[in-house]
Enzyme design. Structure first.
Site, PDB file in Angstrom:
ATOM      1  CB  CYS A   1      10.006   0.120 -11.600  1.00 27.76           C
ATOM      2  SG  CYS A   1      10.182  -1.192 -10.390  1.00 27.76           S
TER       3      CYS A   1
ATOM      4  N   PRO B   1      13.234   2.809  -1.785  1.00 29.86           N
ATOM      5  CG  PRO B   1      11.865   1.787  -3.397  1.00 29.86           C
ATOM      6  CD  PRO B   1      12.853   1.473  -2.299  1.00 29.86           C
ATOM      7  CD1 TRP B   2      10.435   8.634  -3.432  1.00 29.75           C
ATOM      8  CD2 TRP B   2       8.449   7.920  -4.148  1.00 29.75           C
ATOM      9  NE1 TRP B   2      10.269   9.098  -4.718  1.00 29.75           N
ATOM     10  CE2 TRP B   2       9.045   8.678  -5.181  1.00 29.75           C
ATOM     11  CE3 TRP B   2       7.182   7.380  -4.376  1.00 29.75           C
ATOM     12  CZ2 TRP B   2       8.424   8.898  -6.408  1.00 29.75           C
ATOM     13  CZ3 TRP B   2       6.560   7.594  -5.601  1.00 29.75           C
ATOM     14  CH2 TRP B   2       7.185   8.342  -6.596  1.00 29.75           C
TER      15      TRP B   2
ATOM     16  CD  GLU C   1      10.147   4.538 -14.137  1.00 33.78           C
ATOM     17  OE1 GLU C   1       9.751   3.462 -13.653  1.00 33.78           O
ATOM     18  OE2 GLU C   1      11.272   5.024 -13.891  1.00 33.78           O
TER      19      GLU C   1
ATOM     20  CE  LYS D   1      18.949   7.746   1.489  1.00 34.50           C
ATOM     21  NZ  LYS D   1      17.663   8.449   1.724  1.00 34.50           N
ATOM     22  N   PRO D   2      16.177   4.590   4.252  1.00 31.03           N
ATOM     23  CG  PRO D   2      14.636   5.137   5.917  1.00 31.03           C
ATOM     24  CD  PRO D   2      16.073   4.752   5.700  1.00 31.03           C
TER      25      PRO D   2
ATOM     26  CD  GLU E   1      13.550  -2.930  -9.120  1.00 26.39           C
ATOM     27  OE1 GLU E   1      13.356  -2.557 -10.306  1.00 26.39           O
ATOM     28  OE2 GLU E   1      12.838  -2.588  -8.186  1.00 26.39           O
TER      29      GLU E   1
END
Length: 481
Positions: free
Chosen positions: A284, A152-153, A381, A177-178, A250
């Site tokens: 998160c 994730p970023w 969220e 893969k970013p 996740e």
């Protein structure tokens, strides 16, 4: 104008651009300006990466635990030695303050890699024994195979470590893969690994959501691991199901922070405000959903608002008082702003509530009080520097409100009563329950959730085991005693 950097994929140990020649603009969130381009990888690039990972797996799978340990220890040393360079890359990548990136991410990353280096040498199956006369049975733990991973970023380099380290320690090969907005630090990490590991063991393909979908659907990987939104996790799980791939998900969270009347208020305010606003709430597990008991509610809201209002955001490498930097991208900034703008009439925006008037994607530290359980700000969220506060009466109501969410990642309880803490730890339906603290993690303990927060564990031996498969070996020897 500064020169635009050209980022690249790493496939079979080589720096490569996308076969199509297409690129993505990479923007520094602190300035709102593009500073690099990255490959927009397509099916040909993903196929080349998995071909390399598949070929490399045939040798890497037979590496010994001591060989994998040595490689990971060398990787940890490389991160430590290159920390200043990596921090500069990550801060441009994410718009985060340099001092916090250096102090709060580099050290844990190095420790986590070294943990998995040690864990590689203690991973084993069940001891062999005779469960049927004339036969000896044993259990082998083996690497799953080539693994596809999507990072994730919000913590690009740390989440890459959480994926790479256990996968490599278990003997797998990887195509990572970013995020399309933050690929730079993952490339740096992969370059260091390319100097340490055999060719093709770790590959990186940059790209967008379509690239990720191609990675998930590719026939070579036997497992796909993603850290990201629940929506993205569902898409991965759906695509993986058609090929019966293992998934490690996740995903999102909506962590309840349950504050009782008997709390040490000063300690709670300090801990919750930092845990809610750190990294601009883009975590998160962020402590952004507070449930406060009625007796201390008014005082808590007032003090939390003071703490938030005193919190500084921005991007100045020389200013060590800045707690958090930019929101990652304009779309996320719009999401955060929209949620606050749509707050219902019964809610109070006690402090903040606006975009910061400066270049880049910054949002004020914000506290919204008097919210109710069905409000959008409670259900959704936020992933931004916005703390919400609700009121509850007794313990049963607190548990009911806390558990009334599709998420199940993390939570915390703030009380001076050990019995209350023990009961809440049992009753809260979340993968982690902190008591009188919120957000610290250690390499030895698992991190992962329930329900729409996904399945599988990061960190700990549980994560390492997730990257293995179990084989029963039964040998006939004829001795029946």
């Amino acid at each position: 104008m500064a020169e635009v950097k050209v980022l690249h994929n790493i496939i079979a140990g080589e720096a490569r651009q996308a076969a199509s020649g297409e690129t993505l603009e990479i923007v520094n969130p602190a300035t709102g300006q593009a500073y690099a381009t990255a490959p927009l990888s397509g099916p040909e690039d993903v196929d080349a990466a998995f071909s390399a990972a598949g070929d490399a797996f045939e040798k890497w799978r037979w590496s010994t635990p001591s060989e994998r340990q040595a490689a990971l220890l060398a990787f940890a040393d490389a991160i430590e030695a290159g920390a200043d360079e990596l921090v500069d890359i990550e801060c441009e990548n994410t718009g985060k303050p340099k001092n916090l990136t250096a102090s709060e991410e580099i050290g844990p990353m190095v420790d986590q890699v070294r943990f998995f280096a040690g864990a590689a040498r203690v991973l084993d199956g069940r001891a062999q024994g005779e469960y049927m006369r004339g036969f000896t049975s044993s259990v082998r733990r083996e690497p799953i195979g080539p693994v596809g991973q999507v990072a994730p970023w919000n913590y690009p380099m740390m989440m890459a470590i959480w994926k790479l380290a256990p996968a490599l320690a278990a003997g797998n090969t990887v195509v990572l893969k970013p995020s399309d907005t933050t690929p730079a630090s993952s490339i740096w990490l992969a370059e260091k690994l390319a100097d340490i590991l055999p060719t093709g063991v770790v590959n990186v393909v940059c790209g967008d959501r379509a690239t990720g979908a191609t990675l998930t659907a590719h026939p070579i990987p036997r497992m796909v691991s993603i850290t990201g939104s629940t929506r993205a996790g569902m898409a991965v799980a759906t695509a993986a199901a058609s090929d019966l791939k293992v998934t490690h998900l996740e995903l999102g969270g909506k962590a309840p922070v349950v504050v009782f009347d008997d709390v040490d208020l000063e300690s709670a305010i300090e801990g919750i405000s930092v845990a809610g606003l750190f990294n601009a709430g883009q975590d998160c597990t962020a402590a952004t959903r507070v449930l406060c008991q009625a007796g201390v509610y008014d005082e808590f809201v007032a003090e939390l608002a003071k703490a938030a209002a005193a919190t500084r955001t921005g991007f100045d490498p020389a200013d060590e008082d800045i707690l958090y930097g930019a929101i990652n991208n304009p779309r996320q900034l719009s999401h955060v702003s929209g949620l606050v703008e749509r707050a219902p009439s019964h809610a109070r925006v006690v402090t903040g509530g606006r975009q910061v008037d400066r270049d880049g994607y910054f949002y004020e530290p914000t506290v919204v009080a008097d919210l109710q359980q069905d409000d959008e700000l409670i259900r959704t969220e936020i992933f931004g520097p916005v703390l919400t506060v609700q009121k509850f009466g007794d313990e049963d109501e607190a548990v009911a409100l806390a558990n009334d969410t599709v998420y199940g990642l993390a939570s915390s309880v703030w009380t001076s009563n050990t019995g209350t803490a023990a009961r809440l730890a049992m009753r809260l339906d979340f993968g982690c329950v902190w008591v009188n603290t919120h957000i610290p993690l250690v390499a030895e303990m698992p991190h992962g959730g329930f329900k729409h927060s996904g399945h599988g564990k990061d960190l700990s031996m549980y994560s390492l085991e997730d990257y293995t498969r179990i084989k029963h070996v039964m040998q006939y020897h004829g001795f029946e005693g």
